[in-house]
Scaffold this motif. Structure first.
Motif, mmCIF file in Angstrom:
data_model
loop_
_atom_site.group_PDB
_atom_site.id
_atom_site.type_symbol
_atom_site.label_atom_id
_atom_site.label_comp_id
_atom_site.label_asym_id
_atom_site.label_seq_id
_atom_site.Cartn_x
_atom_site.Cartn_y
_atom_site.Cartn_z
ATOM 1 N N GLU A 112 0.838 -1.202 0.000
ATOM 2 C CA GLU A 112 0.000 0.000 0.000
ATOM 3 C C GLU A 112 0.872 1.251 0.000
ATOM 4 N N ARG A 113 1.961 1.227 0.752
ATOM 5 C CA ARG A 113 2.879 2.362 0.766
ATOM 6 C C ARG A 113 3.560 2.518 -0.589
ATOM 7 N N SER A 114 3.917 1.407 -1.223
ATOM 8 C CA SER A 114 4.530 1.468 -2.548
ATOM 9 C C SER A 114 3.566 2.062 -3.570
ATOM 10 N N LEU A 115 2.290 1.683 -3.477
ATOM 11 C CA LEU A 115 1.286 2.270 -4.363
ATOM 12 C C LEU A 115 1.171 3.776 -4.128
ATOM 13 N N ALA A 116 1.237 4.199 -2.879
ATOM 14 C CA ALA A 116 1.178 5.631 -2.573
ATOM 15 C C ALA A 116 2.389 6.359 -3.152
ATOM 16 N N TRP A 117 3.573 5.737 -3.060
ATOM 17 C CA TRP A 117 4.753 6.345 -3.666
ATOM 18 C C TRP A 117 4.564 6.497 -5.170
ATOM 19 N N LEU A 118 4.030 5.456 -5.815
ATOM 20 C CA LEU A 118 3.836 5.504 -7.259
ATOM 21 C C LEU A 118 2.812 6.561 -7.654
ATOM 22 N N LEU A 119 1.804 6.768 -6.815
ATOM 23 C CA LEU A 119 0.766 7.743 -7.153
ATOM 24 C C LEU A 119 1.237 9.182 -7.019
ATOM 25 N N SER A 135 1.520 0.646 -19.796
ATOM 26 C CA SER A 135 1.158 1.009 -18.424
ATOM 27 C C SER A 135 2.152 0.410 -17.426
ATOM 28 N N GLU A 136 2.565 -0.832 -17.649
ATOM 29 C CA GLU A 136 3.575 -1.458 -16.790
ATOM 30 C C GLU A 136 4.899 -0.714 -16.873
ATOM 31 N N ALA A 137 5.261 -0.272 -18.086
ATOM 32 C CA ALA A 137 6.515 0.461 -18.261
ATOM 33 C C ALA A 137 6.477 1.804 -17.531
ATOM 34 N N VAL A 138 5.333 2.480 -17.525
ATOM 35 C CA VAL A 138 5.220 3.748 -16.809
ATOM 36 C C VAL A 138 5.354 3.524 -15.303
ATOM 37 N N ILE A 139 4.819 2.420 -14.804
ATOM 38 C CA ILE A 139 4.958 2.099 -13.377
ATOM 39 C C ILE A 139 6.426 1.841 -13.044
ATOM 40 N N ARG A 140 7.113 1.092 -13.893
ATOM 41 C CA ARG A 140 8.546 0.842 -13.660
ATOM 42 C C ARG A 140 9.343 2.148 -13.711
ATOM 43 N N TRP A 141 9.015 3.001 -14.681
ATOM 44 C CA TRP A 141 9.700 4.278 -14.827
ATOM 45 C C TRP A 141 9.512 5.127 -13.578
ATOM 46 N N SER A 142 8.319 5.141 -13.033
ATOM 47 C CA SER A 142 8.048 5.922 -11.831
ATOM 48 C C SER A 142 8.858 5.395 -10.642
ATOM 49 N N MET A 143 8.965 4.082 -10.513
ATOM 50 C CA MET A 143 9.751 3.504 -9.413
ATOM 51 C C MET A 143 11.239 3.782 -9.610
ATOM 52 N N ILE A 144 11.716 3.764 -10.842
ATOM 53 C CA ILE A 144 13.116 4.102 -11.115
ATOM 54 C C ILE A 144 13.389 5.549 -10.727
ATOM 55 N N ALA A 145 12.467 6.445 -11.046
ATOM 56 C CA ALA A 145 12.634 7.855 -10.672
ATOM 57 C C ALA A 145 12.668 8.005 -9.158
ATOM 58 N N LEU A 146 11.833 7.265 -8.461
ATOM 59 C CA LEU A 146 11.812 7.302 -6.996
ATOM 60 C C LEU A 146 13.142 6.813 -6.432
ATOM 61 N N MET A 147 13.655 5.713 -6.954
ATOM 62 C CA MET A 147 14.930 5.176 -6.464
ATOM 63 C C MET A 147 16.076 6.131 -6.776
#
Length: 164
Positions: A112-119, A135-147
């Motif tokens: 749930e926290r990971s989903l909040a980070w992605l949002l 859509s999966e690639a955009v989710i991965r891209w968002s997590m890469i930006a977070l990291m």
């Protein structure tokens, strides 16, 4: 996740439980909450069926994966199937029926926290992509930006070379 009008009808579905017309995002995270695998399906696909598609690829990619914590949507034959076919222990984190109101559940809050980070990425608030793989690639891209933001925020340490 609600889908925008640009999302084709073949890749969206209706989740009767949440009364949402759109897609589901199935995430597999590690203990700190960083993304390991993602699968986007129409919302009409059950959580168990989504996990049956997501887990085999994740188990072959992450050989040390042994235990998975999941919420109540993954109950049923999936726990036996994961043990027999993948050698994974699937623990279902259940809500205590005695407690009223909000109750943070152990291990379940990580996703749930990971989903909040992605949002935090505005692009992920709605699903705008026509294809699920995009859509999966955009989710991965968002997590890469977070990291990347987390790595850049850490203080830099200069390597000290031994004398001589």
């Amino acid at each position: 996740m609600k889908a925008d009008a640009t999302v084709t009808f073949g890749s969206r579905g209706f989740d009767a439980g949440k009364k949402i017309n759109g897609r589901k995002r199935h995430l597999l995270t590690d203990t700190p909450g960083l993304l390991l695998a993602v699968l986007v399906t129409p919302a009409s696909v059950t959580d168990r069926d989504g996990a049956r598609s997501l887990l085999p690829a994740a188990a072959s990619r992450f050989r040390r994966l042994a235990r998975i914590w999941a919420d109540g949507g993954y109950t049923g034959h999936l726990t036996d199937w994961a043990a027999q076919h993948l050698g994974l222990v699937l623990d279902i984190v259940r809500r205590n029926q005695d407690v009223r109101g909000f109750q943070p559940l152990p291990r379940r809050w990580v996703v749930e926290r990971s989903l909040a980070w992605l949002l935090r990425s505005r692009r992920l608030v709605l699903d705008y992509e026509r294809r699920t793989d995009t859509s999966e690639a955009v989710i991965r891209w968002s997590m890469i930006a977070l990291m990347n933001r987390r790595l850049a925020a850490q203080p830099h340490r200069c390597a000290v070379l031994p004398a001589g």
